[in-house]
Design a protein around this motif. Structure first.
Motif, short mmCIF file in Angstrom:
data_model
loop_
_atom_site.label_atom_id
_atom_site.label_comp_id
_atom_site.label_asym_id
_atom_site.label_seq_id
_atom_site.Cartn_x
_atom_site.Cartn_y
_atom_site.Cartn_z
N THR A 23 0.83 -1.21 0.00
CA THR A 23 0.00 0.00 0.00
C THR A 23 0.86 1.25 0.00
O THR A 23 0.62 2.19 -0.76
N ILE A 24 1.88 1.28 0.86
CA ILE A 24 2.76 2.44 0.95
C ILE A 24 3.47 2.69 -0.38
O ILE A 24 3.53 3.82 -0.87
N GLN A 25 4.00 1.63 -0.98
CA GLN A 25 4.72 1.80 -2.23
C GLN A 25 3.80 2.30 -3.34
O GLN A 25 4.20 3.11 -4.18
N ALA A 26 2.54 1.86 -3.32
CA ALA A 26 1.59 2.31 -4.34
C ALA A 26 1.18 3.77 -4.14
O ALA A 26 0.88 4.48 -5.10
N MET A 27 1.18 4.24 -2.88
CA MET A 27 0.70 5.59 -2.59
C MET A 27 1.78 6.66 -2.73
O MET A 27 1.45 7.85 -2.82
N ILE A 28 3.05 6.27 -2.73
CA ILE A 28 4.14 7.25 -2.76
C ILE A 28 4.88 7.15 -4.09
O ILE A 28 5.64 6.20 -4.32
N PRO A 29 4.69 8.11 -5.00
CA PRO A 29 5.41 8.08 -6.28
C PRO A 29 6.92 8.11 -6.07
O PRO A 29 7.43 8.83 -5.20
N GLY A 30 7.64 7.32 -6.84
CA GLY A 30 9.09 7.28 -6.74
C GLY A 30 9.61 6.34 -5.68
O GLY A 30 10.83 6.20 -5.51
#
Length: 203
Positions: A23-30
């Motif tokens: 979820t975190i990786q999907a929500m934070i670009p880059g």
């Protein structure tokens, strides 16, 4: 109402971790990686460290509610129940069941906390939405609205077995509005050079 803190902690460190990183990786670009924090960082309120392509690191505290929490949420005009997030006033409640002489401020008001973002998630049976708040803006918004929210929202105590903590459960819409309202102010220069701020809404 009281809750078993240890039961909630085990849940947040187990089942939730399986989905939090994705979820975190999907929500934070880059974002190129999300790693569970080491124990020392975890004790300081950091559950995950997200690393960006150019090396910047973002410290994230994850908050997860157990299945069934939606039955306590307020019903909106369209019949849906709006998610609520727990904002902690006391990490150790002064007095209370265990007669603690000294309290400890809750994480939401803590000025030592090194967290950048707060991630709120729920069991999908209750809510599939996830919420990512900037911690310092959340702290300021809570500080300015705590008295009103304690009057109008549900306040509950959690029991660890040797101390109690206390939190207020605030609908996410109110939290978003509060963060917006404290993010903009007019600077007023007084005659002695001190700077005062005037907000659109009075606190």
């Amino acid at each position: 109402m009281s809750y078993d803190m240890q039961d909630n902690l085990v849940f947040s460190k187990g089942a939730a971790q399986n989905t939090d990183t994705a979820t975190i990786q999907a929500m934070i670009p880059g974002c190129v990686s999300v790693d569970a924090a080491m124990e020392a960082a975890d004790r300081n309120g950091v559950d995950y460290i997200a690393t960006l392509r150019k090396g910047a690191r973002i410290f994230i505290d994850a908050k997860t509610r157990r299945r069934g929490c939606s039955k306590y949420w307020r019903k909106m005009a369209d019949g849906r129940h709006e998610p609520e997030v727990a904002l902690e006033k006391w990490s150790v409640l002064p007095g209370g069941k265990y007669a603690k002489s000294d309290g400890k401020v809750g994480w939401t008001l803590c000025e030592q906390k090194q967290t950048d973002l707060i991630l709120y998630t729920f069991d999908h049976e209750d809510c599939r939405d996830v919420f990512l708040f900037p911690f310092q803006l959340l702290r300021i918004a809570f500080k300015k609205n705590i008295e009103q929210w304690y009057r109008t929202c549900k306040v509950d105590v959690q029991d660890s077995g040797s101390w109690q903590s206390e939190a207020v459960f605030v609908p996410v819409t109110l939290v978003f509005i509060a963060i917006r309202d404290i993010s903009q102010a007019t600077v007023i220069q007084s005659v002695n050079g001190a700077v005062e701020l005037q907000y659109k809404f009075n606190y």
